[in-house]
Design an enzyme around this catalytic site. Structure first.
Site, PDB file in Angstrom:
ATOM      1  N   HIS A 168       9.185  -0.736   9.175  1.00 24.04           N
ATOM      2  CA  HIS A 168       8.228  -1.843   9.233  1.00 24.04           C
ATOM      3  C   HIS A 168       8.346  -2.782   8.025  1.00 24.04           C
ATOM      4  CE1 HIS A 168       6.189   0.384  12.418  1.00 24.04           C
ATOM      5  NE2 HIS A 168       6.131   1.431  11.627  1.00 24.04           N
ATOM      6  N   ASP A 214       0.884  -1.184   0.000  1.00 28.61           N
ATOM      7  CA  ASP A 214       0.000   0.000   0.000  1.00 28.61           C
ATOM      8  C   ASP A 214       0.921   1.234   0.000  1.00 28.61           C
ATOM      9  OD1 ASP A 214       0.851  -0.473   2.681  1.00 28.61           O
ATOM     10  OD2 ASP A 214      -0.796   0.712   3.486  1.00 28.61           O
TER      11      ASP A 214
HETATM   12  C1  BDR Z   1       2.289  -0.392   8.734  1.00 35.18           C
HETATM   13  O1  BDR Z   1       1.217   0.513   8.442  1.00 35.18           O
HETATM   14  C2  BDR Z   1       1.521   1.266   7.295  1.00 35.18           C
HETATM   15  O2  BDR Z   1       1.261   2.593   7.570  1.00 35.18           O
HETATM   16  C3  BDR Z   1       2.974   1.091   7.032  1.00 35.18           C
HETATM   17  O3  BDR Z   1       3.270   1.195   5.647  1.00 35.18           O
HETATM   18  C4  BDR Z   1       3.263  -0.272   7.579  1.00 35.18           C
HETATM   19  O4  BDR Z   1       2.971  -1.259   6.618  1.00 35.18           O
HETATM   20  C5  BDR Z   1       2.855  -0.056  10.085  1.00 35.18           C
HETATM   21  O5  BDR Z   1       1.907  -0.228  11.089  1.00 35.18           O
HETATM   22 CA    CA Z   2       2.678  -0.633   4.281  1.00 37.49          CA
END
Ligand code: BDR
Ligand code: CA
Length: 317
Positions: free
Chosen positions: A244, A10
């Site tokens: 992340h 995303d």
């Molecule tokens: C996750 O949420 C999204 O905003 C980031 O891209 C990551 O995949 C972190 O909680």
């Molecule tokens: Ca993400």
């Protein structure tokens, strides 16, 4: 032989870093990017994927558009907090021209199903946004969950969530979808906030990419600085931004970067704890555990791997 990979993104600043990490990893062959929603609408995510693939010199990688909203909803709007962290365009307001290539006609779910049938154990799927594409593939093809190998970014087992005291953002987008995924997949590894909030990046590292003076280096530095600045406001105690999504790719390359707990997971879909990832009490005594949850990470080794791989892309592949 390189491991085949599909990224389900995303995109999203840390999704962009996950894309760069993948392209900078000789152990991985990216066979496609499937777009999901979350940080952005699914169409914006696909646009960003195509634009970044071109910027990174890999316009040959196909992009597939996925499901536009959660299983239990009929529409999706970007949350204010997502736009604050990733910018309205998802990539920190960095200007990257539209790619020449267009998304594929085939949809993300059919591409995922077809690829698992075709490549089996040679393929790893790395979802880093809402899990709706994966859940839809599981519902559509009963053999998908049995044969897919999944390393996903999402969830929080031993720490609080980041959108509520219980829920992590990716799981929160579609708790029903995530629940289908974690309960049914035969081989699934969770890379959640437990470990991703230990792997942090600061302006010290992004400076090195900017100093290269390349289009890719400048983009990576600008977008990541936007992300670090948002973290300065939302989580100043961390002193950097959470890596992340790249950590999920790091673990797909080298599972020894994390220590995992075997567990039968579920996602709460009701009440105040909606979106929580936790052990399924009804399968507690089942000797077979289908999931592994990362609970510790070799931070130093991961950051070294991260800088080396992103560095390759920043210099121009
Ligand atoms: C996750 O949420 C999204 O905003 C980031 O891209 C990551 O995949 C972190 O909680
Ligand atoms: Ca993400």
């Amino acid at each position: 032989m390189a491991k085949k990979v599909i990224l389900d993104l995303d995109t999203g600043i840390d999704d962009a870093l996950a894309l760069a990490y993948t392209l900078g990893s000789p152990e991985l062959e990216l066979i496609g990017v499937t777009a999901t929603y979350g940080n952005v609408l699914v169409e914006t995510g696909a646009r960003n994927d195509l634009a970044l693939l071109e910027l990174f010199g890999r316009a040959d990688v196909p992009v597939f558009i996925g499901e536009p909203h959660a299983l239990a909803k009929d529409s999706f709007e970007v949350l204010e907090i997502s736009a604050f962290i990733h910018g309205n365009n998802g990539i920190g307001e960095a200007v990257v021209p539209d790619a020449q290539a267009a998304p594929q006609e085939q949809g993300a779910v059919d591409f995922l199903i077809e690829s698992v049938k075709k490549y089996g154990d040679e393929l790893v799927i790395i979802p880093t946004g809402a899990m709706t594409n994966i859940a839809t593939a599981i519902k559509k093809d009963p053999t998908f969950a049995e044969n897919a190998h999944i390393v996903f970014m999402g969830g929080a087992l031993t720490v609080p969530g980041n959108v509520s005291p219980w829920a992590e953002a990716n799981i929160n987008q579609d708790p029903e979808g995530a629940d289908i995924m974690v309960r049914n997949s035969n081989d699934i590894t969770m890379i959640g906030l437990d470990v991703t909030l230990q792997t942090l990046l600061t302006y010290e590292e992004t400076k090195q990419w900017r100093a290269l003076g390349t289009p890719a280096g400048t983009f990576l530095a600008d977008a990541t600085d936007y992300y670090i600045k948002a973290y300065d406001t939302t989580a100043p105690h961390l002193g950097g931004c959470g890596l992340h999504d790249p950590l999920a790719v790091g673990v797909a390359v080298d599972p020894s970067l994390v220590t995992t707990l075997p567990i039968n997971l579920k996602v709460d879909t009701e009440g105040a704890t909606r979106g929580r990832t936790i052990g399924d009490e009804t399968r507690l005594n089942d000797p077979v555990k289908n999931a592994k949850v990362a609970v510790a990470v070799d931070v130093e080794r991961f950051l070294a791997e991260f800088m080396e791989r992103i560095g390759r892309v920043a210099r121009g592949l």
